[in-house]
Design a protein around this motif. Sequence first.
Motif, PDB file in Angstrom:
ATOM      1  N   LEU A 289      -4.990  -5.584  10.957  1.00 54.09           N
ATOM      2  CA  LEU A 289      -6.046  -4.695  10.459  1.00 54.09           C
ATOM      3  C   LEU A 289      -7.070  -5.463   9.636  1.00 54.09           C
ATOM      4  O   LEU A 289      -8.273  -5.222   9.728  1.00 54.09           O
ATOM      5  N   GLN A 290      -6.594  -6.431   8.833  1.00 55.33           N
ATOM      6  CA  GLN A 290      -7.506  -7.264   8.050  1.00 55.33           C
ATOM      7  C   GLN A 290      -8.429  -8.058   8.967  1.00 55.33           C
ATOM      8  O   GLN A 290      -9.636  -8.143   8.725  1.00 55.33           O
ATOM      9  N   ASP A 291      -7.859  -8.643  10.017  1.00 57.60           N
ATOM     10  CA  ASP A 291      -8.663  -9.418  10.963  1.00 57.60           C
ATOM     11  C   ASP A 291      -9.709  -8.537  11.644  1.00 57.60           C
ATOM     12  O   ASP A 291     -10.861  -8.944  11.822  1.00 57.60           O
ATOM     13  N   LYS A 292      -9.317  -7.326  12.006  1.00 58.76           N
ATOM     14  CA  LYS A 292     -10.225  -6.385  12.667  1.00 58.76           C
ATOM     15  C   LYS A 292     -11.373  -5.993  11.720  1.00 58.76           C
ATOM     16  O   LYS A 292     -12.546  -5.979  12.119  1.00 58.76           O
ATOM     17  N   LEU A 293     -11.029  -5.694  10.466  1.00 57.99           N
ATOM     18  CA  LEU A 293     -12.042  -5.328   9.479  1.00 57.99           C
ATOM     19  C   LEU A 293     -12.963  -6.508   9.180  1.00 57.99           C
ATOM     20  O   LEU A 293     -14.174  -6.356   9.081  1.00 57.99           O
ATOM     21  N   ARG A 294     -12.385  -7.706   9.050  1.00 56.88           N
ATOM     22  CA  ARG A 294     -13.177  -8.904   8.777  1.00 56.88           C
ATOM     23  C   ARG A 294     -14.187  -9.122   9.907  1.00 56.88           C
ATOM     24  O   ARG A 294     -15.373  -9.383   9.656  1.00 56.88           O
ATOM     25  N   LYS A 295     -13.748  -8.992  11.154  1.00 53.02           N
ATOM     26  CA  LYS A 295     -14.639  -9.173  12.302  1.00 53.02           C
ATOM     27  C   LYS A 295     -15.751  -8.125  12.283  1.00 53.02           C
ATOM     28  O   LYS A 295     -16.921  -8.440  12.494  1.00 53.02           O
ATOM     29  N   LYS A 296     -15.399  -6.882  11.999  1.00 60.44           N
ATOM     30  CA  LYS A 296     -16.389  -5.809  11.944  1.00 60.44           C
ATOM     31  C   LYS A 296     -17.425  -6.085  10.848  1.00 60.44           C
ATOM     32  O   LYS A 296     -18.621  -5.917  11.049  1.00 60.44           O
ATOM     33  N   MET A 297     -16.959  -6.524   9.686  1.00 62.23           N
ATOM     34  CA  MET A 297     -17.862  -6.813   8.578  1.00 62.23           C
ATOM     35  C   MET A 297     -18.738  -8.032   8.882  1.00 62.23           C
ATOM     36  O   MET A 297     -19.897  -8.075   8.470  1.00 62.23           O
ATOM     37  N   CYS A 298     -18.213  -9.005   9.622  1.00 60.97           N
ATOM     38  CA  CYS A 298     -19.023 -10.155  10.051  1.00 60.97           C
ATOM     39  C   CYS A 298     -20.156  -9.670  10.951  1.00 60.97           C
ATOM     40  O   CYS A 298     -21.298 -10.109  10.813  1.00 60.97           O
ATOM     41  N   ASP A 299     -19.829  -8.757  11.865  1.00 57.12           N
ATOM     42  CA  ASP A 299     -20.839  -8.203  12.770  1.00 57.12           C
ATOM     43  C   ASP A 299     -21.898  -7.410  12.010  1.00 57.12           C
ATOM     44  O   ASP A 299     -23.082  -7.501  12.297  1.00 57.12           O
ATOM     45  N   VAL A 300     -21.448  -6.634  11.029  1.00 52.66           N
ATOM     46  CA  VAL A 300     -22.365  -5.786  10.249  1.00 52.66           C
ATOM     47  C   VAL A 300     -23.286  -6.622   9.364  1.00 52.66           C
ATOM     48  O   VAL A 300     -24.487  -6.366   9.286  1.00 52.66           O
ATOM     49  N   THR A 301     -22.736  -7.636   8.704  1.00 50.16           N
ATOM     50  CA  THR A 301     -23.515  -8.412   7.732  1.00 50.16           C
ATOM     51  C   THR A 301     -24.190  -9.635   8.328  1.00 50.16           C
ATOM     52  O   THR A 301     -25.166 -10.125   7.766  1.00 50.16           O
ATOM     53  N   GLY A 302     -23.648 -10.142   9.416  1.00 46.28           N
ATOM     54  CA  GLY A 302     -24.164 -11.383   9.981  1.00 46.28           C
ATOM     55  C   GLY A 302     -23.779 -12.589   9.148  1.00 46.28           C
ATOM     56  O   GLY A 302     -24.389 -13.647   9.247  1.00 46.28           O
TER      57      GLY A 302
ATOM     58  N   LYS B  29     -20.392 -14.908   7.153  1.00 46.94           N
ATOM     59  CA  LYS B  29     -18.967 -15.191   7.101  1.00 46.94           C
ATOM     60  C   LYS B  29     -18.390 -14.284   6.017  1.00 46.94           C
ATOM     61  O   LYS B  29     -18.982 -14.148   4.942  1.00 46.94           O
ATOM     62  N   VAL B  30     -17.257 -13.662   6.290  1.00 52.79           N
ATOM     63  CA  VAL B  30     -16.706 -12.679   5.356  1.00 52.79           C
ATOM     64  C   VAL B  30     -15.404 -13.183   4.735  1.00 52.79           C
ATOM     65  O   VAL B  30     -14.510 -13.664   5.427  1.00 52.79           O
ATOM     66  N   ILE B  31     -15.339 -13.064   3.415  1.00 52.92           N
ATOM     67  CA  ILE B  31     -14.095 -13.288   2.687  1.00 52.92           C
ATOM     68  C   ILE B  31     -13.589 -11.900   2.318  1.00 52.92           C
ATOM     69  O   ILE B  31     -14.244 -11.180   1.562  1.00 52.92           O
TER      70      ILE B  31
ATOM     71  N   GLY C  52     -23.998 -18.420   3.219  1.00 50.75           N
ATOM     72  CA  GLY C  52     -24.024 -17.208   4.036  1.00 50.75           C
ATOM     73  C   GLY C  52     -22.673 -16.512   4.073  1.00 50.75           C
ATOM     74  O   GLY C  52     -22.197 -16.115   5.135  1.00 50.75           O
ATOM     75  N   ILE C  53     -22.080 -16.370   2.912  1.00 50.10           N
ATOM     76  CA  ILE C  53     -20.757 -15.748   2.787  1.00 50.10           C
ATOM     77  C   ILE C  53     -20.897 -14.412   2.064  1.00 50.10           C
ATOM     78  O   ILE C  53     -21.626 -14.305   1.083  1.00 50.10           O
ATOM     79  N   ALA C  54     -20.192 -13.411   2.553  1.00 50.68           N
ATOM     80  CA  ALA C  54     -20.157 -12.108   1.886  1.00 50.68           C
ATOM     81  C   ALA C  54     -18.712 -11.818   1.488  1.00 50.68           C
ATOM     82  O   ALA C  54     -17.794 -12.020   2.274  1.00 50.68           O
ATOM     83  N   GLU C  55     -18.537 -11.350   0.263  1.00 51.06           N
ATOM     84  CA  GLU C  55     -17.207 -10.959  -0.194  1.00 51.06           C
ATOM     85  C   GLU C  55     -17.062  -9.461   0.022  1.00 51.06           C
ATOM     86  O   GLU C  55     -17.880  -8.673  -0.451  1.00 51.06           O
TER      87      GLU C  55
ATOM     88  N   TYR D 260     -21.615 -19.559 -10.242  1.00 51.52           N
ATOM     89  CA  TYR D 260     -21.398 -20.649  -9.284  1.00 51.52           C
ATOM     90  C   TYR D 260     -20.992 -20.074  -7.932  1.00 51.52           C
ATOM     91  O   TYR D 260     -21.537 -20.452  -6.899  1.00 51.52           O
ATOM     92  N   ARG D 261     -20.030 -19.156  -7.957  1.00 47.59           N
ATOM     93  CA  ARG D 261     -19.551 -18.539  -6.710  1.00 47.59           C
ATOM     94  C   ARG D 261     -20.680 -17.779  -6.007  1.00 47.59           C
ATOM     95  O   ARG D 261     -20.829 -17.874  -4.788  1.00 47.59           O
ATOM     96  N   ASP D 262     -21.496 -17.070  -6.770  1.00 45.73           N
ATOM     97  CA  ASP D 262     -22.629 -16.348  -6.184  1.00 45.73           C
ATOM     98  C   ASP D 262     -23.592 -17.311  -5.487  1.00 45.73           C
ATOM     99  O   ASP D 262     -24.070 -17.037  -4.384  1.00 45.73           O
TER     100      ASP D 262
END
Length: 180
Positions: A121-134, A136-138, A105-108, A96-98
């Motif tokens: 640091l979490q916010d910075k990493l989350r933003k970077k991962m959003c940019d990399v994956t395109g 929304k990042v959890i 459009g969510i990436a874990e 279901y989660r998948d």
Amino acid sequence: MASIVSERYALSLYEVAKECGQVERFSEELAQAAAVFEDYPDYLKLLTTPSIPLPEKQETLKKVFGGKAHDYVLNFLLLLTEKRRIGLISEICKAYRDQYYFEEGIAEVIAVTASPMGKELQDKLRKKMCDVTGKKVILKNEVDPKLIGGIVVRIENRQVDTSVKTRLAEIAQQMNHIIA
């Protein structure tokens, strides 16, 4: 076979959740139900025991989840119990989660660090991962003191390991090649 069955049940619940506009809520409640069964394996065993009559099993589900879960989620758990599929609840929850993450459009992202990451640091990493994956990042932070320092980032089927532990192992391997 279990994964196909799990995916079908998960997709059925997901379609109902979409119609109700409750996709995220159902995801959370399904995860909470799976956590209950994981934390109390004897309860899951009770629901899968053939010698216990179905009405008793259903009554215990209503007592545990009634009023705490959406009626559709409770009915879904009752149906799984009736069809003797409640033992697949963890697989169904994951499927279901998948589906939810795929459609939204969510990436874990799992970040493993030697000590807990600060919010900045979490916010910075989350933003970077959003940019990399395109997407929304959890972001989930797991702590493993054995890493010594650095970070291991797992996203979908990829892993980036910049931990001190890995770097030391690489240096040790290089030293062995030089000495040998």
